[in-house]
Design an enzyme around this catalytic site. Sequence first.
Site, PDB file in Angstrom:
ATOM      1  N   VAL A  15       8.094 -13.234  28.471  1.00  0.00           N
ATOM      2  CA  VAL A  15       8.231 -12.368  29.233  1.00  0.00           C
ATOM      3  C   VAL A  15       9.536 -11.535  29.385  1.00  0.00           C
ATOM      4  O   VAL A  15       9.891 -10.462  29.507  1.00  0.00           O
ATOM      5  CB  VAL A  15       7.610 -12.713  30.553  1.00  0.00           C
ATOM      6  CG1 VAL A  15       7.692 -11.547  31.612  1.00  0.00           C
ATOM      7  CG2 VAL A  15       6.144 -13.055  30.476  1.00  0.00           C
ATOM      8  N   GLU A 114       4.858  -8.884  42.093  1.00  0.00           N
ATOM      9  CA  GLU A 114       3.618  -8.338  41.302  1.00  0.00           C
ATOM     10  C   GLU A 114       3.056  -9.162  39.986  1.00  0.00           C
ATOM     11  O   GLU A 114       1.619  -9.308  40.012  1.00  0.00           O
ATOM     12  CB  GLU A 114       3.740  -6.918  41.260  1.00  0.00           C
ATOM     13  CG  GLU A 114       2.522  -6.022  40.803  1.00  0.00           C
ATOM     14  CD  GLU A 114       1.685  -5.869  41.855  1.00  0.00           C
ATOM     15  OE1 GLU A 114       2.070  -5.200  42.625  1.00  0.00           O
ATOM     16  OE2 GLU A 114       0.547  -6.422  41.818  1.00  0.00           O
ATOM     17  N   VAL A 117       0.329 -12.237  39.966  1.00  0.00           N
ATOM     18  CA  VAL A 117      -0.923 -12.217  40.022  1.00  0.00           C
ATOM     19  C   VAL A 117      -1.572 -11.048  39.449  1.00  0.00           C
ATOM     20  O   VAL A 117      -1.267  -9.750  39.390  1.00  0.00           O
ATOM     21  CB  VAL A 117      -1.560 -12.216  41.396  1.00  0.00           C
ATOM     22  CG1 VAL A 117      -2.993 -12.306  41.357  1.00  0.00           C
ATOM     23  CG2 VAL A 117      -0.762 -13.003  42.328  1.00  0.00           C
ATOM     24  N   GLY A 119      -1.311  -9.857  36.393  1.00  0.00           N
ATOM     25  CA  GLY A 119      -0.498  -8.911  35.228  1.00  0.00           C
ATOM     26  C   GLY A 119      -0.136  -7.618  35.997  1.00  0.00           C
ATOM     27  O   GLY A 119       0.252  -7.631  37.018  1.00  0.00           O
ATOM     28  N   ASP A 186      -4.449 -22.341  37.211  1.00  0.00           N
ATOM     29  CA  ASP A 186      -3.658 -21.231  37.355  1.00  0.00           C
ATOM     30  C   ASP A 186      -4.365 -20.261  38.146  1.00  0.00           C
ATOM     31  O   ASP A 186      -3.596 -19.659  39.014  1.00  0.00           O
ATOM     32  CB  ASP A 186      -3.971 -20.498  35.905  1.00  0.00           C
ATOM     33  CG  ASP A 186      -3.380 -19.244  35.792  1.00  0.00           C
ATOM     34  OD1 ASP A 186      -1.941 -19.198  35.639  1.00  0.00           O
ATOM     35  OD2 ASP A 186      -4.012 -18.449  35.960  1.00  0.00           O
ATOM     36  N   LYS A 190      -2.691 -18.349  41.858  1.00  0.00           N
ATOM     37  CA  LYS A 190      -2.986 -16.922  42.162  1.00  0.00           C
ATOM     38  C   LYS A 190      -3.748 -16.704  43.405  1.00  0.00           C
ATOM     39  O   LYS A 190      -3.228 -15.797  44.176  1.00  0.00           O
ATOM     40  CB  LYS A 190      -3.475 -16.218  41.100  1.00  0.00           C
ATOM     41  CG  LYS A 190      -2.582 -16.295  39.845  1.00  0.00           C
ATOM     42  CD  LYS A 190      -3.239 -15.807  38.573  1.00  0.00           C
ATOM     43  CE  LYS A 190      -2.349 -15.711  37.374  1.00  0.00           C
ATOM     44  NZ  LYS A 190      -3.217 -15.683  36.036  1.00  0.00           N
ATOM     45  N   GLY A 287       0.211 -11.514  29.032  1.00  0.00           N
ATOM     46  CA  GLY A 287       0.498 -10.880  27.960  1.00  0.00           C
ATOM     47  C   GLY A 287       2.048 -10.321  28.329  1.00  0.00           C
ATOM     48  O   GLY A 287       2.393 -10.086  29.394  1.00  0.00           O
TER      49      GLY A 287
HETATM   50  N1  LIG Z   1       3.385 -15.253  29.155  1.00  0.00           N
HETATM   51  C1  LIG Z   1       2.748 -14.530  29.806  1.00  0.00           C
HETATM   52  O1  LIG Z   1       1.670 -13.724  29.244  1.00  0.00           O
HETATM   53  C2  LIG Z   1       2.761 -14.530  31.570  1.00  0.00           C
HETATM   54  C3  LIG Z   1       2.004 -13.817  32.064  1.00  0.00           C
HETATM   55  C4  LIG Z   1       2.088 -13.815  33.704  1.00  0.00           C
HETATM   56  C5  LIG Z   1       3.072 -14.658  34.000  1.00  0.00           C
HETATM   57  N2  LIG Z   1       4.000 -15.136  33.363  1.00  0.00           N
HETATM   58  C6  LIG Z   1       5.133 -16.010  33.772  1.00  0.00           C
HETATM   59  O2  LIG Z   1       6.225 -15.473  33.230  1.00  0.00           O
HETATM   60  C7  LIG Z   1       7.005 -16.609  33.528  1.00  0.00           C
HETATM   61  C8  LIG Z   1       7.746 -16.540  32.192  1.00  0.00           C
HETATM   62  O3  LIG Z   1       6.951 -16.894  31.109  1.00  0.00           O
HETATM   63  P1  LIG Z   1       7.114 -16.949  29.497  1.00  0.00           P
HETATM   64  O4  LIG Z   1       5.647 -16.891  29.116  1.00  0.00           O
HETATM   65  O5  LIG Z   1       8.094 -15.747  29.303  1.00  0.00           O
HETATM   66  O6  LIG Z   1       7.883 -18.395  29.260  1.00  0.00           O
HETATM   67  P2  LIG Z   1       8.681 -18.731  28.107  1.00  0.00           P
HETATM   68  O7  LIG Z   1       8.389 -17.974  27.080  1.00  0.00           O
HETATM   69  O8  LIG Z   1       8.431 -20.207  28.017  1.00  0.00           O
HETATM   70  O9  LIG Z   1      10.102 -18.594  28.442  1.00  0.00           O
HETATM   71  C9  LIG Z   1      10.929 -19.193  29.377  1.00  0.00           C
HETATM   72  C10 LIG Z   1      12.447 -18.837  29.250  1.00  0.00           C
HETATM   73  O10 LIG Z   1      13.017 -19.802  30.306  1.00  0.00           O
HETATM   74  C11 LIG Z   1      14.205 -20.423  29.729  1.00  0.00           C
HETATM   75  N3  LIG Z   1      14.244 -21.439  30.411  1.00  0.00           N
HETATM   76  C12 LIG Z   1      13.318 -22.649  30.329  1.00  0.00           C
HETATM   77  N4  LIG Z   1      13.948 -23.635  31.280  1.00  0.00           N
HETATM   78  C13 LIG Z   1      15.362 -23.261  31.453  1.00  0.00           C
HETATM   79  C14 LIG Z   1      16.376 -23.699  32.270  1.00  0.00           C
HETATM   80  N5  LIG Z   1      16.336 -25.124  32.767  1.00  0.00           N
HETATM   81  N6  LIG Z   1      17.494 -23.163  32.363  1.00  0.00           N
HETATM   82  C15 LIG Z   1      17.533 -21.856  31.945  1.00  0.00           C
HETATM   83  N7  LIG Z   1      16.550 -21.062  31.183  1.00  0.00           N
HETATM   84  C16 LIG Z   1      15.310 -21.887  31.425  1.00  0.00           C
HETATM   85  C17 LIG Z   1      13.797 -20.493  28.284  1.00  0.00           C
HETATM   86  O11 LIG Z   1      14.966 -20.841  27.594  1.00  0.00           O
HETATM   87  P3  LIG Z   1      14.963 -21.038  26.077  1.00  0.00           P
HETATM   88  O12 LIG Z   1      14.792 -19.656  25.424  1.00  0.00           O
HETATM   89  O13 LIG Z   1      16.420 -21.659  26.008  1.00  0.00           O
HETATM   90  O14 LIG Z   1      14.002 -22.058  25.725  1.00  0.00           O
HETATM   91  C18 LIG Z   1      12.986 -19.331  28.159  1.00  0.00           C
HETATM   92  O15 LIG Z   1      14.045 -18.483  27.561  1.00  0.00           O
HETATM   93  C19 LIG Z   1       6.410 -17.820  34.027  1.00  0.00           C
HETATM   94  O16 LIG Z   1       6.686 -17.951  35.268  1.00  0.00           O
HETATM   95  C20 LIG Z   1       4.953 -17.521  33.552  1.00  0.00           C
HETATM   96  O17 LIG Z   1       4.249 -18.263  34.553  1.00  0.00           O
HETATM   97  C21 LIG Z   1       3.908 -15.204  31.933  1.00  0.00           C
END
Ligand SMILES: NC(=O)c1ccc[n+]([C@@H]2O[C@H](COP(=O)([O-])OP(=O)(O)OC[C@H]3O[C@@H](n4cnc5c(N)ncnc54)[C@H](OP(=O)(O)O)[C@@H]3O)[C@@H](O)[C@H]2O)c1
Length: 410
Positions: A15, A114, A117, A119, A186, A190, A287
């Site tokens: 994201v 926003e 929950v 998307g 999950d 939400k 996504g």
């Molecule tokens: N993916 C989806 O479709 C989606 C949908 C709705 C909501 N979300 C929410 O969006 C948020 C992010 O999700 P994501 O899918 O983008 O996760 P992700 O791909 O795992 O990315 C997490 C990022 O946070 C960094 N990070 C992790 N631990 C850290 C720490 N201790 N200190 C500093 N940086 C740290 C990681 O760093 P590194 O790059 O160094 O590993 C990475 O850049 C979450 O809360 C998730 O629930 C995601």
Amino acid sequence: MSEAFRVGLLGHGTVGSAFDELLAERADAIAASSGRKPEISGVLTRSRGSFDDILEGADAIVELIGGLEPARDYTLRALEAGKAVVTANKQLLSQHGDELFAAARRTGAQYRYEAAVAGVVPVIRVMRESFAGAHIEKVHGIVNGTTNYILTEMARTGASYADALARAQELGYAEADPSEDVSGKDAAAKMSILARLAFHTSVHLDKVPYQGVEEITPDDIDYAKEFGLVLKLLGVAERLDGGISVRVFPCFLYEGHPLASVVGPFNAVTLESPAITEITLSGPGAGGLVTASAVLGDVVSVMSSSGMQLEQIEQLETVPGEEVESAFYLHLEVADRPGVLAEIAQILGDNAVSVKSVVQKGLGENARLVMVVHPVVEGHFMKAVELISRLDLLRAAPRTIRVIEEEFVG
Ligand SMILES: NC(=O)c1ccc[n+]([C@@H]2O[C@H](COP(=O)([O-])OP(=O)(O)OC[C@H]3O[C@@H](n4cnc5c(N)ncnc54)[C@H](OP(=O)(O)O)[C@@H]3O)[C@@H](O)[C@H]2O)c1
């Protein structure tokens, strides 16, 4: 040249990187309409950046790290410094919401979520703004795209749960470890966020019982078609006498229900209030780009608003699940001999359970009895099922799934 709006970005994964790109693409258009151009003033990952420097140099923080720590610590420090925070982190909000909203209220900092929950479906904005004066009675929805895809696929193709999950993983709708999604956790996170907003009360994730879709069989889906029912994993938050109930469970809906037609990885939320009857919002639920777009919407909103915070004004009790009323689907495998139906009907009747429709199929020596019962206090229904499960005529454990009776048609 107008002053820049500096965004400190925590996390640069799925994201975070999509948000970074989207913001660069949309910055000029946002500047033209809002008078300030948003720009990323610093990025924090595990290997890059310093939180203190990013906080110091930012007008707002976007938290896209996920999980509880260090996301909680960074969010708290930003809010305490009076900086707006935008997040997509449902786990954090559902477990530390009280503490974080209290910090935001203390300093007047904005806290927007926003993207946490459904998307890009603007359900938080509609509840906070359009429904700010409404008395919301009930919020229910399909808030997990992975499980909706799995159930849609099972209904469409007759696939087993395991095959539908494998297909979801192939298409990127389910993660390699799908447990948070398929267990209902999950969706529970939400629903805790939606319930807090709907009822202005604290709803910790621990107060949201959840059930997932792992036990669903193609048979359940097939039989229910004969009653005109469609299976969904629903989150339901409602006001009841004595408090509120917030739960997640697989359940059947009649085909006329607005959520019954939501298929594939889509999300949808229905809001009910006496003044407006009901509205349903739906759209893509997850996504990177979809979520980033909801985050950017919150950033633009933060740029142009002084920050009205949600006030927690009530402390509502959670009504125990066994006191809530639901209709149910009941699936029984029984010995095919005279008097079986009467014996079962007697137990149901003794426990105030009244049958709405029933289908009986012979299977040689055994028979399958599938029925839908009228809404009943859940404790009474479960007691009847427990008594039925002890009968020696039973050939397998009874299967029960809730049924939502509302249809909103005509
Ligand atoms: N993916 C989806 O479709 C989606 C949908 C709705 C909501 N979300 C929410 O969006 C948020 C992010 O999700 P994501 O899918 O983008 O996760 P992700 O791909 O795992 O990315 C997490 C990022 O946070 C960094 N990070 C992790 N631990 C850290 C720490 N201790 N200190 C500093 N940086 C740290 C990681 O760093 P590194 O790059 O160094 O590993 C990475 O850049 C979450 O809360 C998730 O629930 C995601």
